[in-house]
Design a protein around this motif. Structure first.
Motif, PDB file in Angstrom:
ATOM      1  N   ARG A   1      48.870  38.492  49.368  1.00  0.00           N
ATOM      2  CA  ARG A   1      47.550  38.721  49.953  1.00  0.00           C
ATOM      3  C   ARG A   1      47.506  40.011  50.764  1.00  0.00           C
ATOM      4  O   ARG A   1      46.429  40.579  50.966  1.00  0.00           O
ATOM      5  CB  ARG A   1      47.146  37.530  50.822  1.00  0.00           C
ATOM      6  CG  ARG A   1      46.761  36.290  50.009  1.00  0.00           C
ATOM      7  CD  ARG A   1      46.270  35.186  50.911  1.00  0.00           C
ATOM      8  NE  ARG A   1      45.850  34.020  50.138  1.00  0.00           N
ATOM      9  CZ  ARG A   1      44.637  33.836  49.647  1.00  0.00           C
ATOM     10  NH1 ARG A   1      43.700  34.760  49.836  1.00  0.00           N
ATOM     11  NH2 ARG A   1      44.344  32.745  48.970  1.00  0.00           N
ATOM     12  N   SER A   2      48.657  40.471  51.239  1.00  0.00           N
ATOM     13  CA  SER A   2      48.677  41.698  52.050  1.00  0.00           C
ATOM     14  C   SER A   2      48.781  42.962  51.210  1.00  0.00           C
ATOM     15  O   SER A   2      48.765  44.070  51.752  1.00  0.00           O
ATOM     16  CB  SER A   2      49.844  41.641  53.048  1.00  0.00           C
ATOM     17  OG  SER A   2      51.084  41.675  52.364  1.00  0.00           O
ATOM     18  N   ILE A   3      48.889  42.823  49.891  1.00  0.00           N
ATOM     19  CA  ILE A   3      49.008  43.996  49.018  1.00  0.00           C
ATOM     20  C   ILE A   3      47.624  44.607  48.801  1.00  0.00           C
ATOM     21  O   ILE A   3      46.674  43.892  48.468  1.00  0.00           O
ATOM     22  CB  ILE A   3      49.614  43.596  47.652  1.00  0.00           C
ATOM     23  CG1 ILE A   3      51.012  43.000  47.827  1.00  0.00           C
ATOM     24  CG2 ILE A   3      49.688  44.812  46.720  1.00  0.00           C
ATOM     25  CD1 ILE A   3      51.574  42.417  46.553  1.00  0.00           C
ATOM     26  N   PRO A   4      47.469  45.918  48.945  1.00  0.00           N
ATOM     27  CA  PRO A   4      46.190  46.581  48.618  1.00  0.00           C
ATOM     28  C   PRO A   4      45.822  46.309  47.160  1.00  0.00           C
ATOM     29  O   PRO A   4      46.696  46.313  46.274  1.00  0.00           O
ATOM     30  CB  PRO A   4      46.484  48.059  48.857  1.00  0.00           C
ATOM     31  CG  PRO A   4      47.643  48.072  49.789  1.00  0.00           C
ATOM     32  CD  PRO A   4      48.455  46.857  49.481  1.00  0.00           C
ATOM     33  N   ALA A   5      44.550  46.063  46.896  1.00  0.00           N
ATOM     34  CA  ALA A   5      44.090  45.642  45.566  1.00  0.00           C
ATOM     35  C   ALA A   5      44.584  46.520  44.423  1.00  0.00           C
ATOM     36  O   ALA A   5      45.051  45.997  43.392  1.00  0.00           O
ATOM     37  CB  ALA A   5      42.564  45.566  45.557  1.00  0.00           C
ATOM     38  N   PRO A   6      44.537  47.874  44.522  1.00  0.00           N
ATOM     39  CA  PRO A   6      44.992  48.692  43.380  1.00  0.00           C
ATOM     40  C   PRO A   6      46.476  48.535  43.050  1.00  0.00           C
ATOM     41  O   PRO A   6      46.902  48.830  41.937  1.00  0.00           O
ATOM     42  CB  PRO A   6      44.687  50.125  43.846  1.00  0.00           C
ATOM     43  CG  PRO A   6      43.684  49.992  44.938  1.00  0.00           C
ATOM     44  CD  PRO A   6      43.998  48.696  45.614  1.00  0.00           C
ATOM     45  N   LEU A   7      47.245  48.066  44.041  1.00  0.00           N
ATOM     46  CA  LEU A   7      48.702  47.967  43.834  1.00  0.00           C
ATOM     47  C   LEU A   7      49.149  46.560  43.453  1.00  0.00           C
ATOM     48  O   LEU A   7      50.351  46.324  43.265  1.00  0.00           O
ATOM     49  CB  LEU A   7      49.443  48.399  45.106  1.00  0.00           C
ATOM     50  CG  LEU A   7      49.389  49.888  45.474  1.00  0.00           C
ATOM     51  CD1 LEU A   7      50.132  50.123  46.776  1.00  0.00           C
ATOM     52  CD2 LEU A   7      50.004  50.734  44.358  1.00  0.00           C
ATOM     53  N   PHE A   8      48.201  45.627  43.324  1.00  0.00           N
ATOM     54  CA  PHE A   8      48.615  44.237  43.117  1.00  0.00           C
ATOM     55  C   PHE A   8      49.421  44.049  41.838  1.00  0.00           C
ATOM     56  O   PHE A   8      50.545  43.521  41.867  1.00  0.00           O
ATOM     57  CB  PHE A   8      47.398  43.300  43.094  1.00  0.00           C
ATOM     58  CG  PHE A   8      47.798  41.870  42.860  1.00  0.00           C
ATOM     59  CD1 PHE A   8      48.196  41.067  43.912  1.00  0.00           C
ATOM     60  CD2 PHE A   8      47.824  41.316  41.572  1.00  0.00           C
ATOM     61  CE1 PHE A   8      48.581  39.742  43.702  1.00  0.00           C
ATOM     62  CE2 PHE A   8      48.221  40.008  41.350  1.00  0.00           C
ATOM     63  CZ  PHE A   8      48.594  39.223  42.425  1.00  0.00           C
ATOM     64  N   TRP A   9      48.855  44.451  40.689  1.00  0.00           N
ATOM     65  CA  TRP A   9      49.541  44.183  39.425  1.00  0.00           C
ATOM     66  C   TRP A   9      50.868  44.935  39.295  1.00  0.00           C
ATOM     67  O   TRP A   9      51.872  44.334  38.862  1.00  0.00           O
ATOM     68  CB  TRP A   9      48.618  44.478  38.245  1.00  0.00           C
ATOM     69  CG  TRP A   9      47.568  43.425  38.084  1.00  0.00           C
ATOM     70  CD1 TRP A   9      46.230  43.559  38.299  1.00  0.00           C
ATOM     71  CD2 TRP A   9      47.779  42.056  37.713  1.00  0.00           C
ATOM     72  NE1 TRP A   9      45.575  42.359  38.088  1.00  0.00           N
ATOM     73  CE2 TRP A   9      46.508  41.417  37.722  1.00  0.00           C
ATOM     74  CE3 TRP A   9      48.896  41.303  37.384  1.00  0.00           C
ATOM     75  CZ2 TRP A   9      46.332  40.079  37.402  1.00  0.00           C
ATOM     76  CZ3 TRP A   9      48.724  39.960  37.069  1.00  0.00           C
ATOM     77  CH2 TRP A   9      47.472  39.360  37.071  1.00  0.00           C
ATOM     78  N   PRO A  10      50.949  46.229  39.665  1.00  0.00           N
ATOM     79  CA  PRO A  10      52.273  46.882  39.626  1.00  0.00           C
ATOM     80  C   PRO A  10      53.285  46.178  40.530  1.00  0.00           C
ATOM     81  O   PRO A  10      54.449  45.989  40.140  1.00  0.00           O
ATOM     82  CB  PRO A  10      51.984  48.307  40.117  1.00  0.00           C
ATOM     83  CG  PRO A  10      50.534  48.516  39.863  1.00  0.00           C
ATOM     84  CD  PRO A  10      49.882  47.177  40.020  1.00  0.00           C
ATOM     85  N   THR A  11      52.822  45.782  41.722  1.00  0.00           N
ATOM     86  CA  THR A  11      53.736  45.108  42.647  1.00  0.00           C
ATOM     87  C   THR A  11      54.147  43.742  42.117  1.00  0.00           C
ATOM     88  O   THR A  11      55.313  43.332  42.245  1.00  0.00           O
ATOM     89  CB  THR A  11      53.073  44.958  44.031  1.00  0.00           C
ATOM     90  OG1 THR A  11      52.637  46.233  44.493  1.00  0.00           O
ATOM     91  CG2 THR A  11      54.048  44.361  45.035  1.00  0.00           C
TER      92      THR A  11
END
Length: 775
Positions: free
Chosen positions: A353-363
């Motif tokens: 939930r703390s991941i910025p939206a654009p980085l969610f899938w790569p992360t």
């Protein structure tokens, strides 16, 4: 070897050598071999540091996936609690993995190897604590022993040495906590894949909330299967493949951490003030103490870092930990705490939930791979520790595959990998969530920490001989921290904490059973050795013939003729032209130089061509295949025959079994220095005249004939003879002993690898001799 030189002016008094007991002479031929990693240059060190990122830090690096949810299972009641928990996490990371392990415990290596058994073997080199009495004087002269004189000026070290050697309870206690630590590391290696993969896969529910818990579990199972399947490729290849992925992971979590700190609350940096820990405990009391069981998960995988030391080296681990691991993980925890200060209701799934939206899938994708990598550290460590246990006779025989030509510590054990993989899948399917797995996981982690602290303290007293203030500071600080954490995690015993104890009890029972029978069998053979004069009398009987070829009879005994030899001669009244009583001996050190591998001793008259041979290996050495072993053995035997020519021919050798350290009443003669022997050989020629009726030595011609005969018999074929020993409990044994020996041990022996397979002996060159021992 001692030298007696008589007056050269007297023709009747010739110069002659006199051999000491306990295979003494050949042991003086040592080389200046140093420990693992000593010749690594900076390019190799940096390469190993990069590899270590992909092998040993995945577990610690992926702990942000589940630490906050495990620490706050019932939600966050006060926002200031986040400062206290964050401060607790930061100082736990600083104190245990960084200060204790990276800058202290890693130096308690056994010639480059780490782990619980490395500590045990290091202690056993300075104090005779092993339960099998096969220590010999010459073993401490092997170059890798690196052992100083036992007459230490520090009285406490000598006092401790005497106490350990004289107390059977201390020996059993040290062995017990060592195998307990090993069992817990194995449990850690089983639980790590389950909790890491489940935590990572659960993140997909943020984008696909309709996905059920059961579906998450069944997505995790094939990932676990893949993880355990790639282990056979070895740490070297896996490390090179995984290091770039885990490096990207560390960059991502550090970057996300910095982003969250800047966006949500830069004041979270106040957590470096340890006063927040005291306020957290004062505010929450018992609940704060219970939450320690979740906070300790921030250092999971630390013991794997130490166990994997043999795969890398100290400098490489120090560089990668302080330069990559700690900054990245610390920033990630601080970023999560900053986020939770604004959104405390999201504590159950903080990381994703703390991941910025654009980085969610790569992360998310990198998190899956990182979870797989997280398991690599503990699996590699488990394999390394078990290979040491196997070499020291503390684990049933299994096949150990060395996966790297450059780094001997990198091993893979197929049977263990299969069982750990199966257990990990069963745990994942059974527990389904990370909460109960986390409770079990914490107990494994903290128990191993505590065992390492106690064994390292003994190393400081006995081996390092550090200042007593430093030793007390180390013991009091770290044992106190670990006992506080352990008391907390034990409160969750019923909620999954029982799992590692059950696992450890099963594994310990297996190891204790195997080692107990192994020790009892050794003592039985030691008590029933065949006198050399009886062997000589047997060979002189007309019905015992000598057949072509070379025979190698394997035995656990390092000295003395095993009872299985009489059995062999009774069943097949013939002995090979060249016959060796072979013992494979594992020293409590990682490596033995090839030049120091074999110790020889003549058995009986020289014309019988019978020899005692002890082949010594460190627990990190690879056993050669049968062909290479036979060639190397033959070459060293010829060297021995040449050296033996300077000893009296008319004085038969007579091994003294009491020269084995540990046998009651045994005495060993003081050894001379290697320098004095070299000097002696310069003064006296190996070939000695036969004047004045002296027939004490061979001529050069006779020596060459003997060497040619050895080659000829070796060319005719080598036959490996092994006792197929059936061990049963004696008639007066207790019920427990009968069950352990007659059923448990017999089951293990029937279903695990046989000795000739472990030694890579071809079936067409093997002859088994059946014999039963009542112990």
């Amino acid at each position: 070897m001692s030298l007696e030189v008589k007056d050269p002016s007297t023709t009747e008094k010739t110069k002659r050598f006199e051999r000491q007991d306990s295979l003494f002479g050949d042991a003086e031929k040592v080389s200046n071999i140093t420990g693992h990693g000593s010749k690594e240059n900076w390019t190799q060190v940096l390469h190993l540091a990069f590899q270590s990122i992909g092998v040993i830090y995945g577990d610690v690096g992926t702990s942000p996936l589940y630490v906050y949810s495990s620490t706050f299972p019932n939600g966050i009641k006060n926002n200031d609690d986040l400062l206290g928990v964050l401060s607790l996490i930061l100082y736990t990371l600083i104190l245990i993995p960084m200060i204790k392990y990276v800058f202290i415990v890693l130096y308690a290596d056994d010639n480059g190897d780490g782990g619980t058994f490395a500590l045990y073997s290091l202690i056993s080199r300075y104090s005779k604590i092993r339960l099998i009495p096969n220590q010999q004087v010459e073993d401490s002269m092997v170059s890798n022993y690196s052992m100083e004189s036992p007459s230490s000026p520090l009285k406490r070290a000598q006092w401790l040495k005497e106490k350990l050697e004289s107390s059977k309870a201390a020996k059993i206690g040290l062995f017990t906590i060592t195998i307990l630590g090993t069992s817990m590391v194995m449990g850690d290696g089983t639980l790590t894949p389950a909790i890491s993969v489940l935590s990572a896969v659960s993140g997909i529910r943020e984008k696909v909330p309709s996905l059920t818990e059961t579906q998450v579990v069944w997505v995790s199972v094939p990932i676990l299967f893949m993880l355990f399947s790639v282990q056979r490729f070895g740490t070297d290849k896996v490390g090179n493949s995984f290091a770039p992925i885990i490096s990207v992971w560390f960059v991502l979590i550090a970057g996300i951490g910095v982003y969250n700190i800047m966006v949500y609350e830069i004041g979270i940096l106040r957590a470096f003030n340890p006063m927040y820990i005291l306020e957290y405990f004062r505010r929450n009391g018992k609940e704060a103490w219970v939450s320690l069981g979740g906070a300790i998960l921030c250092v999971t995988g630390t013991e794997g870092m130490y166990a994997d030391l043999g795969h890398f080296n100290i400098t490489a681990i120090q560089i990668s930990f302080t330069g990559v691991l700690f900054p990245s993980v610390a920033l990630c925890y601080m970023g999560q705490a900053a986020y939770l200060r604004q959104f405390p209701e999201n504590v159950a799934d903080t990381f994703f939930r703390s991941i910025p939206a654009p980085l969610f899938w790569p992360t998310f994708i990198i998190a899956i791979f990182s979870a797989i990598i997280a398991s690599q550290a503990m699996l590699s460590g488990a394999f390394a520790i078990l290979s040491k246990a196997l070499s020291l006779g503390c684990f049933p025989r299994v096949r150990v595959i060395h996966t790297s030509k450059h780094h001997e510590g990198q091993v893979y054990i197929p049977e263990v990998n299969f069982l750990m993989g199966l257990a990990s899948v069963i745990i994942t399917i059974t527990f389904r969530t990370t909460t109960e797995i986390g409770n079990a996981y914490g107990i494994c982690v903290i128990t191993v920490f505590s065992i390492t602290t106690h064994l390292t303290t003994i190393v400081m007293l006995l081996v390092w001989k550090k200042n007593i203030i430093f030793i007390l500071l180390f013991y009091v600080v770290f044992s106190s921290i670990e006992w506080i954490y352990l008391s907390s995690i034990l409160s969750k015993f019923i909620q999954g904490g029982y799992l590692p104890f059950c696992f450890a009890l099963v594994l310990m029972a297996l190891m204790v059973t195997w080692h107990y029978v192994h020790v009892m069998k050794y003592w039985y053979e030691l008590d029933h050795i065949v006198p050399i004069n009886k062997v000589t009398a047997l060979l002189e009987k007309h019905n015992v013939g000598r057949i072509p070829g070379m025979g190698l009879l394997y035995s656990e005994l390092v000295q003395g003729i095993p009872p299985v030899f009489l059995r062999l001669v009774q069943k097949i009244p013939s002995v090979h032209s060249v016959f060796l009583f072979m013992s494979i001996k594992h020293l409590p050190i990682p490596h033995v130089a090839p030049a120091e591998r074999f110790l020889f001793r003549q058995v009986g008259p020289r014309e019988h061509r019978m020899f005692r041979c002890v082949a010594r290996y460190g627990y990190g050495d690879t056993l050669e295949d049968s062909g290479e072993f036979a060639r190397f053995l033959t070459d060293r035997l010829k060297v021995f025959i040449e050296d033996e020519s300077v000893f009296p021919k008319d004085k038969p050798e007579n091994e003294d079994t009491n020269s084995i350290t540990g046998v009651s009443g045994g005495q060993t003669r003081p050894r001379q220095s290697a320098r004095s022997v070299v000097h002696s050989e310069e003064v006296i020629e190996p070939r000695m005249s036969n004047h004045a009726g002296n027939n004490s030595t061979y001529s050069l011609h006779t020596i060459e004939e003997e060497k040619q005969l050895i080659d000829a018999e070796m060319a005719r074929g080598v036959v490996y003879l092994m006792g197929s020993t059936n061990v049963i409990a004696g008639p007066k044994s207790s019920v427990i002993k009968r069950v352990v020996v007659n059923y448990v041990y017999a089951f293990l022996r029937r279903n695990l690898a046989e000795g000739h397979r472990v030694l890579s002996i071809p079936n067409d060159q093997l002859l088994k001799v059946g014999i039963t021992y009542e112990i």
